[in-house]
Scaffold this motif. Sequence first.
Motif, PDB file in Angstrom:
ATOM      1  N   VAL A  78      -3.589   6.548 -14.519  1.00 14.80           N
ATOM      2  CA  VAL A  78      -3.750   7.013 -13.137  1.00 14.80           C
ATOM      3  C   VAL A  78      -4.291   8.440 -13.111  1.00 14.80           C
ATOM      4  O   VAL A  78      -5.188   8.773 -12.319  1.00 14.80           O
ATOM      5  CB  VAL A  78      -2.408   6.922 -12.381  1.00 14.80           C
ATOM      6  N   GLN A  79      -3.766   9.291 -13.969  1.00 16.31           N
ATOM      7  CA  GLN A  79      -4.197  10.693 -13.998  1.00 16.31           C
ATOM      8  C   GLN A  79      -5.660  10.819 -14.422  1.00 16.31           C
ATOM      9  O   GLN A  79      -6.414  11.621 -13.855  1.00 16.31           O
ATOM     10  CB  GLN A  79      -3.292  11.499 -14.931  1.00 16.31           C
ATOM     11  N   LYS A  80      -6.069  10.025 -15.405  1.00 16.43           N
ATOM     12  CA  LYS A  80      -7.474  10.053 -15.833  1.00 16.43           C
ATOM     13  C   LYS A  80      -8.388   9.541 -14.730  1.00 16.43           C
ATOM     14  O   LYS A  80      -9.480  10.062 -14.519  1.00 16.43           O
ATOM     15  CB  LYS A  80      -7.652   9.212 -17.098  1.00 16.43           C
ATOM     16  N   TRP A  81      -7.922   8.501 -14.019  1.00 20.39           N
ATOM     17  CA  TRP A  81      -8.721   7.993 -12.889  1.00 20.39           C
ATOM     18  C   TRP A  81      -8.898   9.092 -11.851  1.00 20.39           C
ATOM     19  O   TRP A  81      -9.998   9.302 -11.342  1.00 20.39           O
ATOM     20  CB  TRP A  81      -8.019   6.799 -12.250  1.00 20.39           C
ATOM     21  N   LEU A  82      -7.803   9.824 -11.532  1.00 16.92           N
ATOM     22  CA  LEU A  82      -7.865  10.879 -10.521  1.00 16.92           C
ATOM     23  C   LEU A  82      -8.823  11.984 -10.942  1.00 16.92           C
ATOM     24  O   LEU A  82      -9.633  12.460 -10.137  1.00 16.92           O
ATOM     25  CB  LEU A  82      -6.468  11.448 -10.278  1.00 16.92           C
ATOM     26  N   GLN A  83      -8.752  12.405 -12.200  1.00 15.05           N
ATOM     27  CA  GLN A  83      -9.633  13.460 -12.691  1.00 15.05           C
ATOM     28  C   GLN A  83     -11.102  13.050 -12.573  1.00 15.05           C
ATOM     29  O   GLN A  83     -11.948  13.826 -12.113  1.00 15.05           O
ATOM     30  CB  GLN A  83      -9.296  13.786 -14.144  1.00 15.05           C
TER      31      GLN A  83
ATOM     32  N   ILE B 233       0.852  -1.190   0.000  1.00 16.36           N
ATOM     33  CA  ILE B 233       0.000   0.000   0.000  1.00 16.36           C
ATOM     34  C   ILE B 233       0.885   1.237   0.000  1.00 16.36           C
ATOM     35  O   ILE B 233       1.881   1.308   0.718  1.00 16.36           O
ATOM     36  CB  ILE B 233      -0.934   0.037   1.224  1.00 16.36           C
ATOM     37  N   ALA B 234       0.511   2.213  -0.824  1.00 13.27           N
ATOM     38  CA  ALA B 234       1.224   3.486  -0.845  1.00 13.27           C
ATOM     39  C   ALA B 234       0.217   4.602  -1.084  1.00 13.27           C
ATOM     40  O   ALA B 234      -0.830   4.388  -1.690  1.00 13.27           O
ATOM     41  CB  ALA B 234       2.297   3.503  -1.927  1.00 13.27           C
ATOM     42  N   VAL B 235       0.548   5.790  -0.569  1.00 14.71           N
ATOM     43  CA  VAL B 235      -0.282   6.974  -0.775  1.00 14.71           C
ATOM     44  C   VAL B 235       0.571   8.010  -1.494  1.00 14.71           C
ATOM     45  O   VAL B 235       1.674   8.330  -1.053  1.00 14.71           O
ATOM     46  CB  VAL B 235      -0.803   7.551   0.552  1.00 14.71           C
ATOM     47  N   PHE B 236       0.035   8.535  -2.618  1.00 12.95           N
ATOM     48  CA  PHE B 236       0.748   9.529  -3.404  1.00 12.95           C
ATOM     49  C   PHE B 236      -0.022  10.845  -3.391  1.00 12.95           C
ATOM     50  O   PHE B 236      -1.252  10.856  -3.446  1.00 12.95           O
ATOM     51  CB  PHE B 236       0.928   9.059  -4.846  1.00 12.95           C
TER      52      PHE B 236
ATOM     53  N   GLU C 162      -4.563   6.727  -2.577  1.00 10.24           N
ATOM     54  CA  GLU C 162      -4.164   5.531  -1.841  1.00 10.24           C
ATOM     55  C   GLU C 162      -4.286   4.337  -2.782  1.00 10.24           C
ATOM     56  O   GLU C 162      -5.334   4.123  -3.391  1.00 10.24           O
ATOM     57  CB  GLU C 162      -5.072   5.345  -0.623  1.00 10.24           C
ATOM     58  N   VAL C 163      -3.201   3.580  -2.935  1.00 10.16           N
ATOM     59  CA  VAL C 163      -3.168   2.507  -3.922  1.00 10.16           C
ATOM     60  C   VAL C 163      -2.830   1.184  -3.244  1.00 10.16           C
ATOM     61  O   VAL C 163      -1.790   1.058  -2.583  1.00 10.16           O
ATOM     62  CB  VAL C 163      -2.135   2.798  -5.026  1.00 10.16           C
TER      63      VAL C 163
ATOM     64  N   ILE D 153       4.100  -6.960 -13.411  1.00  4.40           N
ATOM     65  CA  ILE D 153       2.703  -6.720 -13.769  1.00  4.40           C
ATOM     66  C   ILE D 153       1.927  -6.667 -12.460  1.00  4.40           C
ATOM     67  O   ILE D 153       1.958  -7.617 -11.672  1.00  4.40           O
ATOM     68  CB  ILE D 153       2.148  -7.838 -14.670  1.00  4.40           C
ATOM     69  N   VAL D 154       1.292  -5.527 -12.185  1.00  7.71           N
ATOM     70  CA  VAL D 154       0.603  -5.356 -10.910  1.00  7.71           C
ATOM     71  C   VAL D 154      -0.853  -4.984 -11.141  1.00  7.71           C
ATOM     72  O   VAL D 154      -1.208  -4.367 -12.146  1.00  7.71           O
ATOM     73  CB  VAL D 154       1.284  -4.278 -10.031  1.00  7.71           C
ATOM     74  N   GLU D 155      -1.659  -5.369 -10.197  1.00  7.17           N
ATOM     75  CA  GLU D 155      -3.076  -4.981 -10.193  1.00  7.17           C
ATOM     76  C   GLU D 155      -3.242  -3.937  -9.102  1.00  7.17           C
ATOM     77  O   GLU D 155      -2.886  -4.171  -7.953  1.00  7.17           O
ATOM     78  CB  GLU D 155      -3.954  -6.197  -9.912  1.00  7.17           C
ATOM     79  N   ILE D 156      -3.741  -2.753  -9.465  1.00  8.80           N
ATOM     80  CA  ILE D 156      -3.880  -1.683  -8.488  1.00  8.80           C
ATOM     81  C   ILE D 156      -5.356  -1.389  -8.222  1.00  8.80           C
ATOM     82  O   ILE D 156      -6.183  -1.437  -9.127  1.00  8.80           O
ATOM     83  CB  ILE D 156      -3.157  -0.395  -8.942  1.00  8.80           C
ATOM     84  N   THR D 157      -5.641  -1.097  -6.964  1.00  9.87           N
ATOM     85  CA  THR D 157      -6.972  -0.666  -6.552  1.00  9.87           C
ATOM     86  C   THR D 157      -6.816   0.726  -5.941  1.00  9.87           C
ATOM     87  O   THR D 157      -6.443   0.869  -4.779  1.00  9.87           O
ATOM     88  CB  THR D 157      -7.575  -1.631  -5.515  1.00  9.87           C
ATOM     89  N   PRO D 158      -7.057   1.774  -6.733  1.00 17.59           N
ATOM     90  CA  PRO D 158      -6.855   3.129  -6.223  1.00 17.59           C
ATOM     91  C   PRO D 158      -8.067   3.661  -5.459  1.00 17.59           C
ATOM     92  O   PRO D 158      -9.214   3.310  -5.757  1.00 17.59           O
ATOM     93  CB  PRO D 158      -6.612   3.946  -7.492  1.00 17.59           C
TER      94      PRO D 158
END
Length: 370
Positions: free
Chosen positions: A237-242, A191-194, A285-286, A267-272
């Motif tokens: 990621v940027q489009k998801w954030l917008q 888990i990481a927060v950006f 938070e990812v 290859i990773v699966e992310i849940t933002p």
Amino acid sequence: LSNVLRAIRGVNQLIVKENDRRKLLKGACDALVETRGYHSAWIALLDKSGRLTTDAEAGFGNDFLSMVEQMKSGKLTQCSQRALAQPDAVITKALPLTCGNCPLAKRCSGRQVITIRMEHNGKGYGLLTVSLPNSAPVSEEEQSLLQEVSGDIALALYNMELEEERKRVEEALRESKERYSQLYEGVNEAIAVFSITDLGIIHWNKQFAKLFGTPPGQDLTNIKITDFIGAEDLEVVQKWLQKRIADEPVPDKYEIRAKDRQGKWHIVEITPTLYKEKDQPTGIEVLITDITERKQAEEALRGSEKRLSSFMNSATDSFALFDSKFNYIDINKVALEMVGLNKEEVIGKNILEIAPNLKETGRYDKYVRV
């Protein structure tokens, strides 16, 4: 003027070393009375509504308490109101006609009162007021110097606010890190927060550090999400954030490629998730799952299935592939000819559903026996 300059010097020396708001204001009042020889001096800090928040005085003693109570209710004297409304100093002769609503009118009788608005960078902080005998001349130079010292005090108050805000931010960050540590360090997933402003990393757990090949305990606050993912996935990621900030629907999960600190791609699966502090979005938070091995296994399985399918279709014998419940998974051309159906009619069906068709073709016993 020489005395005024010495008083200003004393105030400025106090500003440099004093970090306590009340002690600064009290020291400034004392310096003006003791060094310049003003009869009295008082400072009032006001909130946006004009009510008193902090006060200091020299020369009045307990007589100043009545002024404090009046200002706490938002009732300002006429000279105070005039000073707040203009940049120049206001000089008032203490007379019953002009100072009828002032609790200090009697103490200031026979004196002239100089009231100056304290402000810095366009923000008002309150009032600085001094009094001296009517017989003492007040030159424009002295008024200018008093305005200068009021500005210096306002600057000191501004710097104190900045320092207090910095401490509040540090405390909030510390509390945030403590909450983060309690919540995430026991989780098996990375888990990481950006930050949403520059995509720099704010928080991370030990699983994140392990996934990306970072030594335990190493500080990661100088890295950004762009250090891990490429331009194409960054755009995702940027489009998801917008869309998320605009409260538009977004997928729960994404599959992207991420690079560890040694340059190896995963290859990773992310849940933002939109990360908030005090109900304000501050980061992303990812939750990150490394699916490299799973994807490699799936690719290997697809290759194996492709080879098996090629083998089955080139064979001269009949072949069929079933699951554990004897439902058709695959079937070759020879077997299709035997059952007399096309592939779409067979795949997913149970062998018992195909059996009647075999009986009609006269091949049932041979097919089932095989």
